[in-house]
Scaffold this active site. Structure first.
Site, PDB file in Angstrom:
ATOM      1  N   TYR A  73       0.831  -1.204   0.000  1.00 48.02           N
ATOM      2  CA  TYR A  73       0.000   0.000   0.000  1.00 48.02           C
ATOM      3  C   TYR A  73       0.872   1.263   0.000  1.00 48.02           C
ATOM      4  CZ  TYR A  73      -3.554   3.262   1.822  1.00 48.02           C
ATOM      5  OH  TYR A  73      -4.408   4.317   2.028  1.00 48.02           O
ATOM      6  N   LYS A  77       1.272   4.178  -2.814  1.00 48.96           N
ATOM      7  CA  LYS A  77       0.973   5.584  -2.543  1.00 48.96           C
ATOM      8  C   LYS A  77       2.187   6.479  -2.870  1.00 48.96           C
ATOM      9  CE  LYS A  77      -3.320   5.439  -1.219  1.00 48.96           C
ATOM     10  NZ  LYS A  77      -4.359   6.030  -2.068  1.00 48.96           N
TER      11      LYS A  77
END
Ligand code: SER
Length: 247
Positions: A73, A77
């Site tokens: 994740y 990002k």
């Protein structure tokens, strides 16, 4: 366009390749559309405190610092932030972003993130007066209550572009809190509420994230501010979830 779809940190660890595809392809599709279609004036895409990693200073983490995320994740990002900056500089796409801390809301239950405990704990306090917490009691993380997050997002989107010095994503601090801190605050309302701490795989993720965030650049550039602290947020969460569950 507000692109809010993403696979969050906990779930992304279970399906790394799919999470990368979902988080990255959606962003690139939207950036391409914004580049090609004149009517798309601005894009909002959320980044996260997950862009930081174990080598980042964990207290008052600066806007500009070391970023070596250890989660799928966080990697997605960080890459996404670079794409936003690239599309702004190369193609003039007006894309704006915030590194959200953990978001707390009574409207939807949490799903798949490392900061989910901060929502679950309120539901379980009301439903069962007991919560089995997947993080250790002293794990401090920055959190933001949803009304503050929504207002900050709109404020950033309505700010004059020439006032914005960041083309990737702005740090936002909210307030820093531990599971024990939220537990104790809930206990001032529900005195027989009990908790146990059984950390799972998300503890390692939380341990790699900042404990508090320096958001002075967001404050200076577009007047970022907050209405809620732990006390005010907790009282409202308990009242609204109580109503929702028919208490
Ligand atoms: N709240 C998110 C998560 O826990 C962080 O952006 O995955």
């Amino acid at each position: 366009i507000y692109l809010l779809a993403a696979v969050l940190s906990g779930n992304a660890e279970k399906l790394p390749v799919q999470a990368w595809e979902i988080n990255m392809k959606s962003l690139l599709n939207v950036l391409e559309i914004a580049k090609m279609v004149e009517d798309v004036k601005k894009v909002f895409w959320p980044s996260s405190i997950a862009v930081f990693g174990p080598t980042t200073p964990r207290l008052h983490t600066p806007q500009l610092t070391i970023m070596e995320p250890i989660t799928v994740y966080g990697i997605s990002k960080l890459a996404g932030e670079r794409w936003c900056d690239y599309y702004f500089n190369k193609f003039g796409v007006d894309v704006r972003s915030i590194r959200y801390p953990g978001l707390i809301s009574y409207k939807t239950e949490a799903g798949g993130g490392t900061t989910d405990y901060s929502v679950e704990i309120f539901y379980e306090a009301i439903r069962k007066k007991y919560y089995d917490c997947f993080l250790n009691e002293n794990t401090a993380l920055p959190m933001l209550y949803m009304p503050d997050a929504i207002r900050a997002t709109i404020d950033l989107m309505e700010a004059k572009r020439e006032n914005l010095s960041i083309n990737s994503a702005y740090n936002l601090g909210g307030f820093s809190v531990t599971p024990k801190g939220i537990y104790e605050e809930i206990r001032t309302h529900i005195t027989d509420f009990k908790i146990k701490y059984n950390p799972d795989f998300r503890q390692a993720i939380a341990d790699s994230w900042p404990q508090s965030i320096d958001d002075s650049v967001a404050k200076k550039d577009w007047g970022c501010h907050y209405d809620y602290d732990l006390k005010k947020m907790s009282a409202e969460m308990l009242r609204e979830i109580g109503r929702k569950l028919g208490g």
